[in-house]
Design an enzyme around this catalytic site. Structure first.
Site, PDB file in Angstrom:
ATOM      1  N   GLU A 194       0.851  -1.192   0.000  1.00  0.00           N
ATOM      2  CA  GLU A 194       0.000   0.000   0.000  1.00  0.00           C
ATOM      3  C   GLU A 194       0.889   1.246   0.000  1.00  0.00           C
ATOM      4  O   GLU A 194       1.991   1.240   0.558  1.00  0.00           O
ATOM      5  CB  GLU A 194      -0.903   0.007   1.253  1.00  0.00           C
ATOM      6  CG  GLU A 194      -1.728   1.287   1.367  1.00  0.00           C
ATOM      7  CD  GLU A 194      -2.873   1.213   2.372  1.00  0.00           C
ATOM      8  OE1 GLU A 194      -2.922   0.253   3.164  1.00  0.00           O
ATOM      9  OE2 GLU A 194      -3.721   2.118   2.356  1.00  0.00           O
ATOM     10  N   ASN A 229      -6.778   1.773   2.547  1.00  0.00           N
ATOM     11  CA  ASN A 229      -7.496   3.039   2.686  1.00  0.00           C
ATOM     12  C   ASN A 229      -7.005   4.066   1.671  1.00  0.00           C
ATOM     13  O   ASN A 229      -7.764   4.926   1.233  1.00  0.00           O
ATOM     14  CB  ASN A 229      -7.315   3.589   4.107  1.00  0.00           C
ATOM     15  CG  ASN A 229      -7.895   2.654   5.151  1.00  0.00           C
ATOM     16  OD1 ASN A 229      -8.711   1.795   4.849  1.00  0.00           O
ATOM     17  ND2 ASN A 229      -7.466   2.815   6.401  1.00  0.00           N
ATOM     18  N   ASN A 238     -12.216  -0.684  -1.238  1.00  0.00           N
ATOM     19  CA  ASN A 238     -11.589  -1.145   0.005  1.00  0.00           C
ATOM     20  C   ASN A 238     -12.380  -0.670   1.213  1.00  0.00           C
ATOM     21  O   ASN A 238     -12.672   0.535   1.334  1.00  0.00           O
ATOM     22  CB  ASN A 238     -10.159  -0.593   0.120  1.00  0.00           C
ATOM     23  CG  ASN A 238      -9.490  -0.990   1.424  1.00  0.00           C
ATOM     24  OD1 ASN A 238      -9.124  -2.151   1.604  1.00  0.00           O
ATOM     25  ND2 ASN A 238      -9.342  -0.052   2.351  1.00  0.00           N
ATOM     26  N   GLU A 239     -12.754  -1.586   2.079  1.00  0.00           N
ATOM     27  CA  GLU A 239     -13.335  -1.282   3.411  1.00  0.00           C
ATOM     28  C   GLU A 239     -14.330  -0.122   3.378  1.00  0.00           C
ATOM     29  O   GLU A 239     -14.253   0.798   4.204  1.00  0.00           O
ATOM     30  CB  GLU A 239     -12.214  -0.978   4.414  1.00  0.00           C
ATOM     31  CG  GLU A 239     -11.360  -2.181   4.732  1.00  0.00           C
ATOM     32  CD  GLU A 239     -10.421  -1.992   5.932  1.00  0.00           C
ATOM     33  OE1 GLU A 239     -10.321  -0.877   6.462  1.00  0.00           O
ATOM     34  OE2 GLU A 239      -9.800  -2.992   6.335  1.00  0.00           O
ATOM     35  N   TYR A 276      -7.106  -8.267  11.778  1.00  0.00           N
ATOM     36  CA  TYR A 276      -5.824  -8.007  12.438  1.00  0.00           C
ATOM     37  C   TYR A 276      -5.966  -8.401  13.897  1.00  0.00           C
ATOM     38  O   TYR A 276      -6.971  -8.099  14.529  1.00  0.00           O
ATOM     39  CB  TYR A 276      -5.465  -6.522  12.334  1.00  0.00           C
ATOM     40  CG  TYR A 276      -5.175  -6.085  10.911  1.00  0.00           C
ATOM     41  CD1 TYR A 276      -3.946  -6.346  10.322  1.00  0.00           C
ATOM     42  CD2 TYR A 276      -6.139  -5.400  10.160  1.00  0.00           C
ATOM     43  CE1 TYR A 276      -3.671  -5.942   9.023  1.00  0.00           C
ATOM     44  CE2 TYR A 276      -5.861  -4.989   8.852  1.00  0.00           C
ATOM     45  CZ  TYR A 276      -4.634  -5.269   8.300  1.00  0.00           C
ATOM     46  OH  TYR A 276      -4.353  -4.861   7.013  1.00  0.00           O
ATOM     47  N   GLU A 308      -6.559  -8.913   3.613  1.00  0.00           N
ATOM     48  CA  GLU A 308      -5.723  -8.271   4.640  1.00  0.00           C
ATOM     49  C   GLU A 308      -5.796  -9.117   5.901  1.00  0.00           C
ATOM     50  O   GLU A 308      -6.885  -9.309   6.453  1.00  0.00           O
ATOM     51  CB  GLU A 308      -6.199  -6.850   4.960  1.00  0.00           C
ATOM     52  CG  GLU A 308      -5.881  -5.848   3.874  1.00  0.00           C
ATOM     53  CD  GLU A 308      -6.255  -4.416   4.262  1.00  0.00           C
ATOM     54  OE1 GLU A 308      -6.128  -4.068   5.460  1.00  0.00           O
ATOM     55  OE2 GLU A 308      -6.674  -3.668   3.372  1.00  0.00           O
ATOM     56  N   GLN A 313       1.341  -5.906   5.707  1.00  0.00           N
ATOM     57  CA  GLN A 313       1.706  -5.611   4.346  1.00  0.00           C
ATOM     58  C   GLN A 313       3.053  -6.277   4.058  1.00  0.00           C
ATOM     59  O   GLN A 313       3.479  -7.114   4.857  1.00  0.00           O
ATOM     60  CB  GLN A 313       1.761  -4.095   4.170  1.00  0.00           C
ATOM     61  CG  GLN A 313       0.393  -3.449   4.479  1.00  0.00           C
ATOM     62  CD  GLN A 313       0.320  -1.955   4.202  1.00  0.00           C
ATOM     63  OE1 GLN A 313       1.252  -1.335   3.728  1.00  0.00           O
ATOM     64  NE2 GLN A 313      -0.825  -1.343   4.529  1.00  0.00           N
TER      65      GLN A 313
HETATM   66  O1  AHR Z   1      -3.146  -2.447   6.146  1.00  0.00           O
HETATM   67  C1  AHR Z   1      -3.403  -1.227   6.782  1.00  0.00           C
HETATM   68  C2  AHR Z   1      -4.841  -0.747   6.627  1.00  0.00           C
HETATM   69  O2  AHR Z   1      -5.697  -1.596   7.342  1.00  0.00           O
HETATM   70  C3  AHR Z   1      -5.421  -0.733   5.240  1.00  0.00           C
HETATM   71  O3  AHR Z   1      -5.126   0.422   4.539  1.00  0.00           O
HETATM   72  C4  AHR Z   1      -6.883  -0.814   5.492  1.00  0.00           C
HETATM   73  O4  AHR Z   1      -7.577  -1.408   4.424  1.00  0.00           O
HETATM   74  C5  AHR Z   1      -6.995  -1.589   6.794  1.00  0.00           C
HETATM   75  O5  AHR Z   1      -7.866  -1.025   7.684  1.00  0.00           O
END
Ligand code: AHR
Length: 500
Positions: free
Chosen positions: A27, A72, A171-172, A243, A291, A350
């Site tokens: 990213e 994002n 994305n999101e 995450y 992700e 990432q």
């Molecule tokens: O990977 C970091 C961020 O986490 C990404 O930009 C977003 O899609 C997620 O919330």
């Protein structure tokens, strides 16, 4: 000592190992691109400004596919800014990460980098501030052979068609932090219309609709259902993002994170199948877990730094991982492999510096974080079919997930080659594991590797880059079709066997 058993049979399969399980994510955030994969002037930089030390580590990591350019970031991004002569590229505000984007690196560079890294590109579209037309323009620039203004422009920039197969429809967009945040119906309609138009150009594209940005989102479940009701016939996959962190010091629950990932995948599969049933459709939607990782710190760190400062590639969420994190990452990969019947793509988020397996210093070295090792080894050893295992394990009690199996494992089998991946999630002590492999005919132990350390918080640094690595596991025994190993507390283990 506690004991556990795993029984497997090459006839009991889940699905083929899908190479796209070993994806990562680049990213435009922090130093993932700038001084991560790209740093002209670095001692290892090639003619394109790509760091060769990072390219080498990317290949060693065994990466198959890389999602780009966000995240994002993509929800406010104009792809045209990142193609053509560098001197003419604009500098822009990046609202997602409160930084300045120089656009020195863009689509053209990314595709060149992918070719050098030997990975497939997965392109995310801006459906935050943009829509159908800009998605079509990007597709035409990227993939159309020639004879139109945009495809000819790519040719003028010196590039043959990029042939990008995998596309993320935004994305999101369920997240209020997202530029262009939408309701499920607003997003579902836009994603469906974008997908429909893109398929008019190329019906064989593989398209991913945005699922929830985490299973903790208030609309989780509803978002997937509503989005799929709009998009079911037009997309191939729905995304999951997760995450896990240990910010509250609850290590037992943190070690059980894969239980949550299992449940997350099962819930999204059930929701997708429910919509399929409503629509009387025989089609099955896949999961793009595009992700996933361990990530410390709360979400407010997304825009850290004083509000009046807009910097180029500031340091953002450069989490330093330890042995415990590596065990969790290895276990999350076990969960993803176990769901190979539905998980079509997965991207460790990432790749460099930003919550990443590879760390770099500007003008300095690149090194492997502890989490690098389980990923690289699993990618290297997993092949053939994922096997359905019977596991009998002692349990550990966790505050978040109740009693969970201390030992979690998955295995793959490929014409006489067996790979077993196992974790001991107990903080208490070692567990003796017996794996009944008698039905595989495997007789030779090729490799036995473990990620473990007496200090579960041990890390790697620029000064001590190999403090944590995968080491040979001692005491592995194979007799009468039974493999016996001792899994240390908080450890990840990989075994590779053959019939030779
Ligand atoms: O990977 C970091 C961020 O986490 C990404 O930009 C977003 O899609 C997620 O919330």
């Amino acid at each position: 000592m506690s004991t556990a058993t795993v029984t497997l049979d090459p006839a009991f399969t889940i699905a083929p190992v899908n190479r796209r399980t070993f994806g990562t994510f680049v990213e435009h955030m922090g130093r993932c691109v700038y001084t991560g994969i790209y740093e002209p002037g670095h001692a290892t930089a090639d003619e394109d400004g790509f760091r060769k030390d990072v390219l080498e580590l990317t290949r060693e990591l065994g990466v198959s596919v890389v999602r780009y350019p966000g995240g994002n970031f993509v929800s406010g991004y104009r792809w045209e800014d990142g193609v053509g002569p560098r001197a003419e590229r604009p500098r822009r505000l990046d609202l997602a990460w409160h930084s300045v984007e120089t656009n020195e690196f863009g689509l053209d560079e990314f595709i060149r980098w992918c070719a050098k890294a030997g990975v497939e590109p997965m392109m995310a579209l801006n459906l935050g501030t943009r829509g159908v037309q800009e998605a079509l323009d990007l597709l035409e620039y990227s993939n159309h052979p020639g004879g139109t203004t945009l495809s000819d422009l790519r040719e003028q920039h010196g590039a043959s068609p990029y042939g990008i197969r995998l596309w993320c429809l935004g994305n999101e967009l369920d997240g209020p932090w997202q530029v262009g945040h939408k309701t499920p119906t607003e997003y579902g309609r836009l994603a469906a219309e974008t997908a429909r138009a893109m398929r008019m150009v190329d019906p064989d594209l593989q398209l991913v609709a945005c699922g929830s940005s985490s299973s903790r989102m208030p609309l989780f479940g509803t978002w997937e259902r509503e989005v799929l009701r709009e998009t079911y016939d037009h997309v191939d996959h729905i995304s999951c993002h997760a995450y896990y962190g240990n910010d509250d010091g609850d290590t037992a629950s943190f070690l059980g994170s894969a239980v949550d990932m299992d449940h997350f995948i099962d819930s999204v599969v059930a929701t997708a199948d429910h919509v399929g049933a409503e629509l009387k459709s025989g089609k099955r939607i896949g999961i793009s877990f595009d992700e996933w990782n361990v990530w410390y710190g709360d979400r407010s760190r997304r825009t850290d730094g004083p509000a009046d400062q807009w910097e180029v590639a500031p340091r953002r969420i450069e989490d330093e991982y330890d042995v415990t994190d590596a065990v969790v990452v290895g276990n999350l990969l076990i969960s993803l492999l176990r769901h190979s019947d539905r998980v079509a793509v997965a991207c460790l988020a990432q790749l460099a510096n930003v919550i990443a397996p590879i760390r770099t210093e500007p003008g300095g070295p690149a090194w492997r974080q502890p989490t690098f090792h389980p990923f690289a080894i699993t990618s290297r050893l997993a092949s053939g079919q994922v096997l359905r295992l019977e596991t009998d394990s002692p349990t550990v009690t966790t505050a978040k997930y109740g009693d969970i199996a201390a030992v979690d494992a998955v295995a793959t089998y490929d014409e006489g080659r067996l790979a077993v991946f196992a974790v001991n999630r107990s903080t208490e002590g070692p567990i003796d594991l017996t794996v009944d492999i008698s039905r595989t005919g495997a007789t030779t132990i090729e490799e036995a590797l473990v990620v473990h350390d007496e200090d579960r918080l041990a890390t790697n640094t620029a000064g001590e880059p190999d403090r944590v690595t995968a080491r040979p596991l001692d005491g592995v025994r194979l007799a009468d079709g039974k493999l016996t190993i001792t899994l240390p507390a908080i450890s990840w283990t990989a075994l590779s066997l053959s019939t030779q």
